[in-house]
Design an enzyme around this catalytic site. Structure first.
Site, PDB file in Angstrom:
ATOM      1  N   GLY A 358     -20.573  16.054  20.957  1.00 19.87           N
ATOM      2  CA  GLY A 358     -20.489  17.442  20.522  1.00 19.87           C
ATOM      3  C   GLY A 358     -19.502  18.210  21.370  1.00 19.87           C
ATOM      4  O   GLY A 358     -19.047  17.741  22.421  1.00 19.87           O
ATOM      5  N   GLN A 359     -19.136  19.383  20.903  1.00 15.23           N
ATOM      6  CA  GLN A 359     -18.185  20.229  21.611  1.00 15.23           C
ATOM      7  C   GLN A 359     -18.586  21.679  21.434  1.00 15.23           C
ATOM      8  O   GLN A 359     -18.979  22.090  20.346  1.00 15.23           O
ATOM      9  CB  GLN A 359     -16.764  20.015  21.073  1.00 15.23           C
ATOM     10  CG  GLN A 359     -15.709  20.847  21.788  1.00 15.23           C
ATOM     11  CD  GLN A 359     -14.300  20.462  21.370  1.00 15.23           C
ATOM     12  OE1 GLN A 359     -14.103  19.490  20.658  1.00 15.23           O
ATOM     13  NE2 GLN A 359     -13.321  21.226  21.818  1.00 15.23           N
ATOM     14  N   GLY A 360     -18.518  22.448  22.516  1.00 13.74           N
ATOM     15  CA  GLY A 360     -18.889  23.855  22.467  1.00 13.74           C
ATOM     16  C   GLY A 360     -17.921  24.717  23.235  1.00 13.74           C
ATOM     17  O   GLY A 360     -16.814  24.285  23.596  1.00 13.74           O
ATOM     18  N   GLY A 361     -18.343  25.941  23.513  1.00 17.94           N
ATOM     19  CA  GLY A 361     -17.462  26.900  24.164  1.00 17.94           C
ATOM     20  C   GLY A 361     -17.128  26.538  25.592  1.00 17.94           C
ATOM     21  O   GLY A 361     -16.096  26.955  26.117  1.00 17.94           O
ATOM     22  N   PHE A 362     -18.001  25.749  26.256  1.00 12.37           N
ATOM     23  CA  PHE A 362     -17.780  25.460  27.671  1.00 12.37           C
ATOM     24  C   PHE A 362     -17.303  24.036  27.922  1.00 12.37           C
ATOM     25  O   PHE A 362     -16.836  23.731  29.003  1.00 12.37           O
ATOM     26  CB  PHE A 362     -19.077  25.662  28.464  1.00 12.37           C
ATOM     27  CG  PHE A 362     -19.524  27.106  28.493  1.00 12.37           C
ATOM     28  CD1 PHE A 362     -18.617  28.133  28.330  1.00 12.37           C
ATOM     29  CD2 PHE A 362     -20.852  27.426  28.684  1.00 12.37           C
ATOM     30  CE1 PHE A 362     -19.021  29.451  28.353  1.00 12.37           C
ATOM     31  CE2 PHE A 362     -21.274  28.746  28.718  1.00 12.37           C
ATOM     32  CZ  PHE A 362     -20.347  29.759  28.548  1.00 12.37           C
ATOM     33  N   ASP A 478     -29.684  30.788  25.074  1.00 14.39           N
ATOM     34  CA  ASP A 478     -29.034  30.138  23.936  1.00 14.39           C
ATOM     35  C   ASP A 478     -29.972  29.122  23.310  1.00 14.39           C
ATOM     36  O   ASP A 478     -29.586  27.990  23.011  1.00 14.39           O
ATOM     37  CB  ASP A 478     -27.731  29.472  24.380  1.00 14.39           C
ATOM     38  CG  ASP A 478     -26.769  29.249  23.206  1.00 14.39           C
ATOM     39  OD1 ASP A 478     -26.971  29.900  22.154  1.00 14.39           O
ATOM     40  OD2 ASP A 478     -25.861  28.430  23.336  1.00 14.39           O
TER      41      ASP A 478
END
Length: 691
Positions: A358-362, A478
């Site tokens: 997965g990939q997120g904002g951080f 979150d």
């Protein structure tokens, strides 16, 4: 001859190392040093009482306010405590204890208020617990004790007071240093005026050094203007065996108070070095192999020191100074394992895109397999373009998750910092995230009802731990289905603490200042957050309510039912019509426990209440889930969101303006939801899939 000289030199070096080792094995020290204070560097490591805070780069032990001080500064008491306990003594036999030596220095000032008598004073304290100051500990009690408790041996505290008010019954004057043992009636005092020191003189900064000799049982207190060298003679010197007075494991910190006289009490910097007492030895013989181990250990220590220095110098040359980061990591209590970069690179097949979870904002999360242990792991690589913010993200997450211990939290295994890359290593969750099972499509088997109920139970347990059972209240900020991971038995594990923060003791909210808005994901963000800019335990509960409803209903919080923007509004309509169980995921085809479903749906509605104060606390949430208590009775119509709510704001005043909306989003003419705060940190689709 040259070889012989080298041989003698080598022998001399070994002998020096041997004797150094003998001394250092008797006394190992722990040291921390803070040149200033921010919410980031005090985060999980300091406890703040109700009247204390960190602002203006300083610990404000009593309120720092210029607004109507007669209202905000009168009769206050505060404490700021380093929340790691230290072993200060050890029993040697039935009559004698061994005490730990320590040295501390700190810079402080006391700022008087213009045209107001100043008082009461500040103290450096050794305390038995992280508790709030006792009730009525303002005035001359300095946040340490009160009229009833003063002098009680069960207080178990020692303090060095810097007093600015003369209590007629026991103080020499209104400008003195004193040694307090279980009472504010000092065992010894020294007037400071003859030393040229006036504590409350126009916020003059002073440095204090406190040296305690655990072997000689003596405490010395030195004091001078900031920037002046430590005096040769102490201002106060007294014999003191701390083992007779304080708890074996105790805390260090500061306390202060005001009365009808008031002043500001600010600690600007703090250093502490404390002896780590060795484990008691069963025998006293030093065998030859002991000596060998000591010598080899010393050489290895020197080699390691040389390696660290050379590594530091190499990095400094390329403009990457990791001293702050590494120093912070090394100071973490129970620092997790440091992984070799090459080990993680191999485990993830050089961070293969095909292993991306997965990939997120951080950052980006990769699946990996550690070769030696044949263990599956999840490796999170922090990847914000701003290097400083990336490092802050890494430290925020590490310092929070490192100290949390609960079976329903994803376990941190370790970290890695190499050539500017920042990595965290987590336990791998083979069944992925909850949202993948709820919304992953036909390739995912349907989650049966019993598993859904167990997952919600696990998340509630984890949230209750964060809010009430950890030594500081942690706000996740979150909470959502994509951050609820599932282990091999489909038990819930709450993960992704990138946005989490530990709250100051007894504070209710954390103001987000570095993201420029409200962090979180649309549909899970409580309505008040768009107006306060603060995350709270109540906003966590709002997000939990959204998770409960989407798990029971099999629908996302941003509702896909025609005519409804949010799932909770649709569920509320069914509740009003007496058809609440129609909200349960149709894919279950009626295979669910009706009473459990009713309980969870009502709980989800209660947690989604627009008024933060009406949401149930986590302890009640757990009781409702287990059927110990009934869920709250919900009205037929969802209450309107009203702002401001009927609570006093941070400054103690109540606003008279009111805004009422049926939802916490306005709507454009085309029906597109409009967030009241245009700076809200709503997640991108990529963030939704990863965090």
């Amino acid at each position: 001859m040259i070889k012989l000289r080298n041989y003698k030199l080598y022998l001399n070096l070994l002998m020096i190392l041997f004797f150094i080792s003998l001394s250092t094995t008797k006394c190992e020290n722990l040291t921390f040093s803070l040149a200033n204070f921010t919410k980031a560097n005090t985060g999980p490591d300091f406890n703040f009482s109700n009247d204390a805070e960190v602002t203006q780069w300083a610990l404000q032990i009593t309120p720092d306010s210029s607004n109507a001080p007669e209202s905000y500064l009168v009769n206050k008491s505060g404490r700021v405590i380093y929340n790691t306990p230290f072993q200060l003594w050890q029993p040697l036999n039935s009559t004698t204890n061994r005490a730990a030596s320590f040295n501390t220095s700190f810079t402080f000032n006391v700022n008087p208020i213009v045209n107001t008598p100043n008082g009461e004073g500040l103290a450096f304290a050794i305390l038995p617990t992280l508790d709030e100051p006792p009730p009525a500990s303002h005035g001359g009690y300095l946040g340490l004790t009160n009229e009833t408790l003063d002098g009680n041996p069960l207080n178990k505290f020692i303090a060095i007071e810097f007093d600015t008010v003369k209590q007629l019954a026991y103080d020499p004057d209104d400008n003195h240093v004193g040694l307090d043992i279980n009472s504010v009636k000092s065992n010894a005092t020294t007037s400071l005026k003859p030393l040229g020191i006036e504590i409350a003189l126009n916020a003059t900064k002073y440095t204090v050094w406190i040296d305690y000799d655990g072997a000689g049982h003596r405490i010395d207190v030195f004091m001078a203007l900031e920037g002046v060298a430590k005096p040769g003679k102490p201002a106060l010197s007294q014999p003191l065996d701390i083992s007779q007075y304080v708890s074996q494991w105790s805390y260090f910190g500061f306390s202060a108070s005001t009365s009808t006289r008031y002043e500001l009490h600010c600690v600007l910097a703090w250093n502490l070095t404390i002896e780590i007492l060795p484990e008691p030895k069963k025998g006293r013989r030093l065998l030859g192999w002991h000596i060998a181990v000591i010598v080899v250990g010393s050489l290895a220590g020197l080699a390691l020191t040389g390696f660290i220095i050379s590594l530091y110098m190499r990095r400094k040359k390329v403009g990457d100074d990791p001293s702050v980061l590494v120093g912070t990591l090394k100071s973490l209590p129970g620092t997790p394992k440091e992984f070799e970069f090459k080990e993680l690179k191999k485990a993830t097949n050089n961070f293969d895109e095909n292993l991306k979870l997965g990939q997120g904002g951080f950052g980006i999360v990769y699946k990996g397999v550690l070769a030696e242990e044949n263990t599956e792991v999840a490796v999170k690589m922090f990847s914000r373009s701003d290097k400083t913010k990336c490092q802050d993200d890494f430290l925020h997450e590490l310092t929070i998750i490192n100290r949390l211990r609960h079976k329903r939290l994803v376990k941190l295994l370790g970290w890695c910092h190499k050539n500017g890359l920042l990595l965290l290593v987590y336990e791998y969750m083979p069944n992925g995230s909850l949202d993948h099972h709820l919304f992953g499509g036909a390739d995912r088997p349907l989650l049966p009802w019993d598993r859904r109920y167990t997952i919600i139970t696990g998340v509630a347990s984890a949230l209750h731990y964060l809010h009430n059972e950890y030594d500081q209240r942690v706000v996740h900020r979150d909470l959502k289905a994509s951050n609820i991971m599932l282990d091999s038995a489909f038990n819930a594990r709450l993960g992704d603490f990138g946005l989490a923060r530990a709250l100051e003791t007894d504070k209710t909210s954390y103001a987000e200042i570095e993201l420029g808005g409200v962090p979180g994901t649309m549909g899970y963000i409580a309505p008040e957050c768009f107006h306060t800019g603060k995350a709270t335990s109540e906003s966590d509960l709002f997000a939990f309510g959204a998770v409960v409803l989407e798990t029971v209903c099999g629908r996302r919080p941003r509702c896909d039912v025609s005519g409804f923007q949010f799932l909770v509004d649709w569920v509320w309509k069914l509740h009003r019509e007496g058809r609440l169980l129609d909200a349960v995921d149709r894919r279950l085809a009626g295979e669910f426990d009706g009473e459990e479903a009713r309980r969870l749906l009502l709980l989800g509605m209660a947690c989604s209440h627009p008024a933060a104060g009406e949401r149930p606390k986590t302890e009640v949430v757990v009781q409702i889930i287990y059927g110990a208590v009934e869920p709250p009775k919900m009205p037929p119509f969802r209450p309107a969101f009203v702002w401001p709510s009927a609570v006093v704001d941070d400054l103690g005043s109540t606003s008279t303006s009111t805004m009422v909306t049926s939802s916490y989003y306005g709507s454009s003419a085309a029906g597109t939801p409009q967030c009241w705060s245009k700076e809200a940190h709503a997640s991108t689709p990529e963030e939704v899939s990863m965090r």
